[in-house]
Design an enzyme around this catalytic site. Structure first.
Site, PDB file in Angstrom:
ATOM      1  N   HIS A 186      -7.992  -5.389   0.112  1.00 16.79           N
ATOM      2  CA  HIS A 186      -6.697  -4.625   0.442  1.00 16.79           C
ATOM      3  C   HIS A 186      -5.958  -5.341   1.576  1.00 16.79           C
ATOM      4  O   HIS A 186      -5.658  -4.944   2.644  1.00 16.79           O
ATOM      5  CB  HIS A 186      -7.171  -3.094   1.027  1.00 16.79           C
ATOM      6  CG  HIS A 186      -5.906  -2.195   0.826  1.00 16.79           C
ATOM      7  ND1 HIS A 186      -5.288  -1.938  -0.330  1.00 16.79           N
ATOM      8  CD2 HIS A 186      -5.237  -1.574   1.988  1.00 16.79           C
ATOM      9  CE1 HIS A 186      -4.079  -1.116  -0.012  1.00 16.79           C
ATOM     10  NE2 HIS A 186      -4.312  -0.890   1.381  1.00 16.79           N
TER      11      HIS A 186
ATOM     12  N   ASP B 153     -10.038  -5.158  -4.200  1.00 21.25           N
ATOM     13  CA  ASP B 153      -9.641  -3.920  -3.426  1.00 21.25           C
ATOM     14  C   ASP B 153     -10.447  -2.724  -3.482  1.00 21.25           C
ATOM     15  O   ASP B 153     -10.549  -2.128  -4.363  1.00 21.25           O
ATOM     16  CB  ASP B 153      -8.048  -3.622  -3.896  1.00 21.25           C
ATOM     17  CG  ASP B 153      -7.414  -2.754  -2.732  1.00 21.25           C
ATOM     18  OD1 ASP B 153      -7.992  -2.027  -1.918  1.00 21.25           O
ATOM     19  OD2 ASP B 153      -6.065  -2.736  -2.643  1.00 21.25           O
TER      20      ASP B 153
ATOM     21  N   SER C  38       0.762  -1.123  -0.007  1.00 25.46           N
ATOM     22  CA  SER C  38      -0.065  -0.040   0.284  1.00 25.46           C
ATOM     23  C   SER C  38       1.002   1.219  -0.028  1.00 25.46           C
ATOM     24  O   SER C  38       1.697   1.494  -0.757  1.00 25.46           O
ATOM     25  CB  SER C  38      -0.832  -0.104   1.307  1.00 25.46           C
ATOM     26  OG  SER C  38      -1.974   1.017   1.013  1.00 25.46           O
TER      27      SER C  38
END
Length: 232
Positions: free
Chosen positions: A211, A177, A122
């Site tokens: 995610h 995600d 991320s």
């Protein structure tokens, strides 16, 4: 050999998973927003190679605009998670310099840059991409999980004289995600192909994954590391 960690702020309390034998390579892995290096040190321990050192630093705690200025671990400020959101240019560049200081420290301790992989998840993956592509040393590769390329409009010009033009990039993204849509990951992969040799960019997507990471992704990461950092 043991260098002085205190001169590299992020190394002083970084989580380090040491090799079980002589360390001839290193993986520096950067966590996502609000996390710490511990969770990724654990994840990497499950796929570790005995001659590789894994370094998982903690981001400093700063107010994050995206989260109503709450103070949390963050490599730089985030204003939004879309390709056209305003970006914290000064913060991104400063964070990249701090990661480059870790790379330099490992080089002083005898690990050449072409035996160092930079990676992250991320926001950490975003920083690993920006740092590696603007680094003056030729690195082994980049592991970019569920992320994007910061300051993407500055590339390919921002890539430091193309030192890492042939760097191998493994980019992975969960197809479900909700935070950083897989479409953004695909746009990032296309952008990366304009910065490095296109055949060096692998973009793998994982159905049903949000995610986060998954076992299949971690196996892909392990294979990538084994291929780029063979035993010597």
């Amino acid at each position: 050999m043991c260098g002085n960690n205190m001169s590299v702020p992020l190394l002083a309390d970084a989580v380090t998973v040491s090799g079980a034998e002589r360390e001839t390579a290193a993986v520096i892995f950067l966590h996502g927003l609000g996390d710490t290096g511990h969770s990724w040190a654990d994840a990497l321990s499950s796929i570790r190679l005995p001659y590789v050192k894994y370094i998982c630093p903690h981001a400093p705690r700063i107010p994050v605009t995206l989260n109503m200025k709450m103070v949390m671990p963050s490599w730089f400020d985030l204003m939004g998670l879309t390709p056209d959101a305003p970006e914290d240019e000064a913060g991104i560049k400063k964070a990249a310099e701090n990661i480059k200081a870790i790379i330099e420290h490992e080089m002083k301790n005898g690990i050449p840059p072409n035996r160092i992989i930079l990676g992250g998840f991320s926001q950490g993956g975003a920083l690993s991409l920006y740092t590696a592509l603007t680094c003056q040393h030729q690195l082994a590769g980049i592991v970019a999980l569920s992320c994007w390329l910061p300051l993407h409009k500055a590339f390919p010009q921002a890539a430091n004289n193309g030192v890492n033009k042939d760097i191998a990039i493994l980019q992975c993204h969960g197809e479900m995600d909700p935070m950083i849509p897989v479409r953004f990951g695909a746009l990032t992969a296309e952008k990366l192909k304009s910065v490095v040799t296109p055949t060096k960019v692998q973009f793998k997507t994982f159905p049903g994954v949000m995610h986060s990471s998954c076992p299949q992704e971690m196996m892909a990461v392990k294979e990538f590391i084994e291929k780029l950092l063979p035993r010597i």
